[in-house]
Design an enzyme around this catalytic site. Structure first.
Site, short mmCIF file in Angstrom:
data_model
loop_
_atom_site.label_atom_id
_atom_site.label_comp_id
_atom_site.label_asym_id
_atom_site.label_seq_id
_atom_site.Cartn_x
_atom_site.Cartn_y
_atom_site.Cartn_z
N SER A 60 65.60 24.99 10.78
CA SER A 60 64.79 26.14 10.35
C SER A 60 64.57 26.22 8.85
O SER A 60 63.69 26.95 8.39
CB SER A 60 65.44 27.44 10.84
OG SER A 60 66.61 27.73 10.09
N LYS A 103 68.62 31.77 5.83
CA LYS A 103 67.19 32.05 5.64
C LYS A 103 66.93 32.43 4.18
O LYS A 103 67.86 32.68 3.41
CB LYS A 103 66.72 33.21 6.53
CG LYS A 103 67.07 33.07 8.01
CD LYS A 103 66.33 31.94 8.70
CE LYS A 103 66.76 31.83 10.16
NZ LYS A 103 66.19 30.64 10.83
#
Length: 202
Positions: A60, A103
């Site tokens: 990701s 993230k």
């Protein structure tokens, strides 16, 4: 000819020297134990209160971070300041608290974040399509929300393969464990991030 008295004195001298040597060895080992204990306490304090290791899992955050890279997370800074846009943070999953995600902070408290037509728009006084130089792909999705006083929008850099705030919404500051400050492995990609953040058009 050696007398019994001389032999006794010799034995006393030898025993005295042996006692001195044993005493020094005892002090040496005592100091060694102290050093080991203090080192252990220091490691525990650093490990649990200042910095924490983190292994990257999944794709990701490509191309910024690859799977199995070893990162060091700074857990100290956010006790004294708020996260900044562009910082890569580790936080507890809002759906599975035992899991941790990696993230990038995109939206800050009080801002309105909108994803549409492959772009991320951030609204402060005015709305601006965010220029993200580190992206290789467009941002899929169609969502919009206004962040609360203690909320952040976090997206993965690999937008086409990231489960992030486009799906689970904003996260609170309390969920954030810390920010990435160092990549320690592999050796060919060792990097210190510190305060080197992307520049945004805001």
């Amino acid at each position: 000819m050696t007398t019994n008295k001389e032999e006794e004195q010799s034995d006393l001298i030898d025993m005295g020297q042996e006692t001195t040597v044993l005493g020094k060895m005892g002090l040496f080992f005592l100091e060694l134990v102290k050093i080991i204990v203090l080192a252990g306490i220091t490691i525990v304090l650093v490990r649990y209160f200042l910095f924490k290791p983190f292994y990257v899992k999944g794709e990701s955050m490509l191309p910024t971070f690859y799977e199995n890279e070893y990162l060091i997370i700074d857990e100290f800074s956010y006790r004294f300041r708020d996260p900044k846009r562009g910082e890569v943070v580790v936080f507890r999953s809002p759906t599975s608290p035992e899991d941790f995600y990696l993230k990038r902070v995109i939206g800050l408290p009080g801002e309105r974040v909108r994803v549409e037509n492959g772009n991320v728009t951030v609204c402060q006084v005015e709305c601006v399509v965010l220029d993200e130089e580190y992206l290789d792909v467009t941002t899929s999705g169609d969502v919009a929300y206004t962040l609360g006083a203690d909320q952040y929008a976090v997206f993965g850099d690999n937008r086409s393969a990231s489960y992030d705030s486009r799906r689970f919404g904003p996260i609170s500051k309390d969920a954030i464990e810390g920010r990435t400050i160092l990549r320690g492995w592999p050796l060919t990609r060792i990097s210190y991030f510190g305060n080197n953040l992307p520049e945004y058009n805001l």
